[in-house]
Design an enzyme around this catalytic site. Structure first.
Site, mmCIF file in Angstrom:
data_model
loop_
_atom_site.group_PDB
_atom_site.id
_atom_site.type_symbol
_atom_site.label_atom_id
_atom_site.label_comp_id
_atom_site.label_asym_id
_atom_site.label_seq_id
_atom_site.Cartn_x
_atom_site.Cartn_y
_atom_site.Cartn_z
ATOM 1 N N GLY B 10 0.813 -1.214 0.000
ATOM 2 C CA GLY B 10 0.000 0.000 0.000
ATOM 3 C C GLY B 10 0.843 1.259 0.000
ATOM 4 O O GLY B 10 1.988 1.260 0.455
ATOM 5 N N ARG B 72 0.741 -5.347 -5.426
ATOM 6 C CA ARG B 72 0.729 -6.367 -4.388
ATOM 7 C C ARG B 72 1.285 -7.707 -4.899
ATOM 8 O O ARG B 72 1.087 -8.748 -4.280
ATOM 9 C CB ARG B 72 -0.685 -6.520 -3.814
ATOM 10 N N THR B 126 5.112 0.693 6.736
ATOM 11 C CA THR B 126 3.725 0.432 7.113
ATOM 12 C C THR B 126 3.190 1.647 7.817
ATOM 13 O O THR B 126 3.800 2.130 8.769
ATOM 14 C CB THR B 126 3.593 -0.776 8.067
ATOM 15 N N ILE B 127 2.082 2.173 7.345
ATOM 16 C CA ILE B 127 1.503 3.293 8.088
ATOM 17 C C ILE B 127 0.878 2.788 9.384
ATOM 18 O O ILE B 127 0.611 3.563 10.281
ATOM 19 C CB ILE B 127 0.441 4.082 7.276
ATOM 20 N N ASP B 128 0.658 1.476 9.472
ATOM 21 C CA ASP B 128 -0.037 0.900 10.632
ATOM 22 C C ASP B 128 0.856 0.716 11.856
ATOM 23 O O ASP B 128 0.371 0.430 12.930
ATOM 24 C CB ASP B 128 -0.630 -0.458 10.255
ATOM 25 N N ARG B 163 -23.437 16.776 19.482
ATOM 26 C CA ARG B 163 -23.510 15.439 18.922
ATOM 27 C C ARG B 163 -22.378 14.568 19.450
ATOM 28 O O ARG B 163 -21.351 15.072 19.913
ATOM 29 C CB ARG B 163 -23.288 15.498 17.407
ATOM 30 N N HIS B 272 -8.665 6.893 2.599
ATOM 31 C CA HIS B 272 -7.387 6.945 1.910
ATOM 32 C C HIS B 272 -6.571 8.199 2.172
ATOM 33 O O HIS B 272 -5.373 8.204 1.887
ATOM 34 C CB HIS B 272 -7.606 6.762 0.413
ATOM 35 N N ILE B 273 -7.196 9.269 2.672
ATOM 36 C CA ILE B 273 -6.382 10.471 2.922
ATOM 37 C C ILE B 273 -5.314 10.219 3.979
ATOM 38 O O ILE B 273 -4.348 10.954 4.070
ATOM 39 C CB ILE B 273 -7.228 11.711 3.331
ATOM 40 N N ARG B 275 -3.144 7.907 3.994
ATOM 41 C CA ARG B 275 -1.909 7.289 3.491
ATOM 42 C C ARG B 275 -1.312 8.011 2.296
ATOM 43 O O ARG B 275 -0.379 7.481 1.661
ATOM 44 C CB ARG B 275 -2.123 5.809 3.201
#
Lengths: 343, 343, 343, 343
Positions: B10, B72, B126-128, B163, B272-273, B275
């Site tokens: 990704g 991928r 990895t952004i994760d 809210r 998606h913004i 990444r």
């Protein structure tokens, strides 16, 4: 417990996040009460404080600055300062512990007070990243973010005009902001207090880049002193109180580069915008974790200790270790950065 | 050396900074030549590549995405894949080493190739933040920055309308983005895949905050599964290829909170913004240092190894260590964050 | 048609967006060809240009600066300049029209050339918003955005230290940037070239704010001259070539305020960051529409005319109207802003 | 005078700046007193308000949201509503005038009340830019800024993966946000409620861009309905209360594009982040000027009128003119944008 908070020294994004998380953690986990001393140590010494409720810290994670105000008052140099008076003030106002948030000077004061029997813990604060006792401090990442964004802007203007752009960033004694923001922005030369570089070398880097049709970006820390030019710089630099004099090193360097290379050169001194405003996400997380850790330290009666980042963990460090000289940029980090200079 | 670069998996802010620094370091320090394989392993397998000169990496430190494209494709699953074909391709095109930049799958492929004799080194991406073999990876800080900024915006709207606001962030298997961005934004509940929390608890947190007159902010990682609600969630979540289905967990949770508490609730799925776009200064520095380290690893013939961040240092790790399961959020980090939930 | 583009004068965010939209519109709507003159009028005069294809303008809407480079060359003052030589160059290189993008000087040159028979149309460019012939120009909104963000940061630091903060912004002849960014940031005093204000008044505003426990923010345009202090300011201001001298008005003012009020005061000179980097969405839209309009003007052979914004419409204006003196901040706009000063 | 303020309808960046400037102008120029009604018309109808002092509006120019809260209560539909009750409430609480800040519905209510003898003036508010009675409203520029930034991020990811990216932005009835943010981001197709476009055309644009090796960006307003596909869209769109249903037009379109073109396509629905958070400098200036104008209107007893932007001037408009149908994107503005679609 009834805990007093104070913020001391120069402004730094993340101070409010520390205050907020310490207060919320204390109220929720321990049923603590909080007061905030106004204007750093002065507030503690003079008994000038205000109660802090949950309502008062609402929304503070994202706010720059400090709701407590800050000053450069030193706990021992103030006429009414010293451990006895401070202990007396704490007793009078029923305060069990103090969390002191500040830089080297503040932490030195906190250490001395703790040694003298005052129940104090610390949180390190410096946008300069100059403390050995922690991997990073909040405020530094925000400074990098602001400086990098500014340099991105300077570069487009440099390219449009085929100019050399100089950016002077903070860092009177250490070059961390220059090193990281310069590397992030793709600078062609980074000049820091820890490393002597002569003007010939700087001009060579500038000319290499210019001769390839590009616009050189030179990042200089305010405390950089060019080798062999001490005289030329005499009278430059900063006032005794830390305020930059008219025409700091950035201005000076700009003139010298233009003079020697004939390349049109412009300086921008980023100044105070590097230490104000909303902290980055990184700094908010770090500040929040520091605040919670400091609160735990107070409950553990770990007087004379401070919160510290090591790797990904928040640990406890003796305040003494914070005071063991400034954390300079190591030579190998400068060599690493230097690979990308010039050409 | 003549070195091939590829980016795989990704998109992630900082990929271009890795490419740039590896190339500049190689050209300047070792006189290397570089090629870029197009579309990850596919480019290597099919011999689809382009030469990369210094000119091609100009200005890339700040650019999001990857100039090489990504895919991928797996080096062993592709019909023409496998170590023999890849070694043949490298020989045919005179390529001495490959630097593979990617996440767990990519690094696993790189490790297996290295074990099978192909000269490959790795850069973790990895952004994760889900790799055990490094403290952080580039892209993560940018994701935190974007998510935090978005949540700051959601909060003002939440407050104006009284809210509850739900923000769904990335994190299918680990909750690091939710944890850090939620802590930075002052979220009142953070829900991550690693921790089972039931809806009653979530609604209790929401109601505590609402009853104080404030607007609850709930941050949920896309992979969170509420305890006892597996059935209710059946069919939710993600497609086999990783694309979010219509109505992910954020949407689902929003409906349940509103239903149970009667508090008007709105979801925003950041998507998606998180990444894309320019990397933060932090990520540029990390990516730049990783790129240089990977280049050094290639010259040291440290095949099967990768660049890694430990504390403030860039070190070398065996790729095997990158593959030893995902780096989940430890229970104590969740407990730390939880102190600030609710109320 | 075969059309030549040039950008001239100081850098300005949005120049690339103009180039892109003119080129895309011309290729798609008319089948035009394009060349770009390098370094403003110099490129046209010396026949130094490059072909511009659709590929060359890819992604340019968001990029600051100008891919054509810029200079301060004047079409009549250059040794080889003048209408005959320019017409000859255009004929030699088969160029049917020129789109000149620039500020007052550029547009004056374009007008004179058009009057002398050279087929030229214009696009107005100034971050200062000092052109009467259009409501706004691209670049101005970006400058406001950058300056406002910087002032937001200065304010938190001001509040933390109970200081007065001074911000010097661009605007040598007109105060639009100071007026708008100051109003946006909630400044307590805005000082512009068009309005004489004496130091006593400035200090009164500063003291009013400080006495309420707040931190005064003073925004000053670089061209402001305090009433009755011309002498004190002699030698201040700017070099002949437009470069700020060491210690501009911001520095000077900072010293005077501190001296007179005793309030700790700090200056920040925003400098070149105001004119570089990615344009705001507003400026990209305006620049894109200007580029398309200029192309249409060329096809309508509306030589000596330029694109202009009136309300929400892009219209055509005679270049003569662009040159009828600078657009100063009207007294009523200053009075409006002044309502919020002081106290 | 003693003046009541209320904010009504959806959240919008700049509301607080209006409140602040009206209050500061009133206190300073006229010696007014202020109250704020809580939750829009509801607060007025129910006499639920709070005094507003200078201290309460401190720092508000930059803060998103509204300190008064908002709601969708209508002054005539509420059980206790209507001019008589409202006049009675105003009398009881000694309130001389009301400044109502809101969108079309709010302004319609204000007009009707003014016609029925209640002293009300208005300030137009809509992030959608759908009011004919003013060139622009605050909030719109901030929405453009956020959407443009998000699209810049989506583009890099699109390019890395050679995907088509779809961005769904706000705009149920008019396409201004889509038009401006799409033009700013260099979108290859912009789809708005005012213009019927069939899927074949959208897919043709997407394929043209993809076939040139680029990644198509499609921007779609939430209220867009593809020609000939009403059936396919049945059940899509929004709930009666304005909340987006699961899977809005962006999701739907993404599926159709992927299906028909075979190009991997991803949707991002920007959602609520478009209407929250700090306003841009542009919006702060506009909101500040609107607030001051509304205060002047109250002192001029110009009941039934509102502040409006015409060109660069703030003028007064009859509220009736604000209600004369929505301001749609004119066909010529769409044609202008369309020049840059596809290819």
């Amino acid at each position: 417990m009834r805990i007093g908070l104070l913020t001391s020294g120069g402004d730094c994004p993340g101070l409010n996040a520390v205050i907020r998380s310490a207060v919320l953690h204390g109220i929720k986990s321990y049923g603590d009460e909080f007061v905030g001393f106004k204007g750093g140590w002065r507030g503690l010494i003079e008994g000038d404080y205000t109660e802090i409720t949950r309502h008062d810290v609402r929304g503070l994670a994202r706010e720059g600055g400090t709701i407590l105000g800050t000053s450069r008052t030193h706990p021992y140099n103030h006429p009414k300062g010293g451990p006895e008076n401070i202990a007396k003030q704490m007793k009078r106002h029923d305060i069990d512990a103090v969390i002191a948030i500040g830089g080297e000077g503040t932490l030195a004061g906190a250490k001395r007070l703790a040694d003298d029997g005052v129940p104090v813990v610390g949180v390190p604060k410096t946008i300069d990243n100059d403390l050995k006792a922690t991997d990073y401090t909040f405020g530094f990442d925000t400074a990098i973010s602001i400086a990098t964004d500014a340099m991105d802007r300077l570069r487009t203007t440099g390219e449009s005009h085929h100019r050399c752009m100089v950016a002077e960033v903070m860092g009177r004694h250490v070059g961390w902001i220059a090193l990281h923001s310069g590397m992030a922005a793709g600078a062609h030369a980074i000049l820091i207090p820890e490393q002597k570089v002569d003007l010939d070398q700087v001009c060579e880097w500038v000319e290499q880049v210019h001769s390839r049709g590009r616009s050189p970006l030179v990042v200089v820390a305010e405390g950089f002193i060019p080798e062999g030019d001490d005289e030329a710089l005499a009278g430059k630099g900063h006032e005794a109180d830390g305020r930059p004099r008219l025409g700091g090193i950035g201005e000076w360097l700009t003139g010298r580069i233009e003079e020697r290379t004939g390349i049109e050169t412009r300086n921008t001194t980023l100044g105070h915008i590097q230490r104000g405003g909303n902290p980055t996400g990184y700094d908010r997380v770090l500040a929040t974790r520091f605040g919670m850790k400091a609160l735990d330290l107070a409950h553990e009666k770990a007087w004379g200790h401070m919160a510290s980042l090591r790797g990904t963990e928040i640990v406890q460090e003796d305040l003494a270790s914070a005071l063991d000289g400034l954390k300079a940029v190591p030579a190998e980090r400068y060599e690493e950065a230097k690979i990308l200079f010039g050409r």
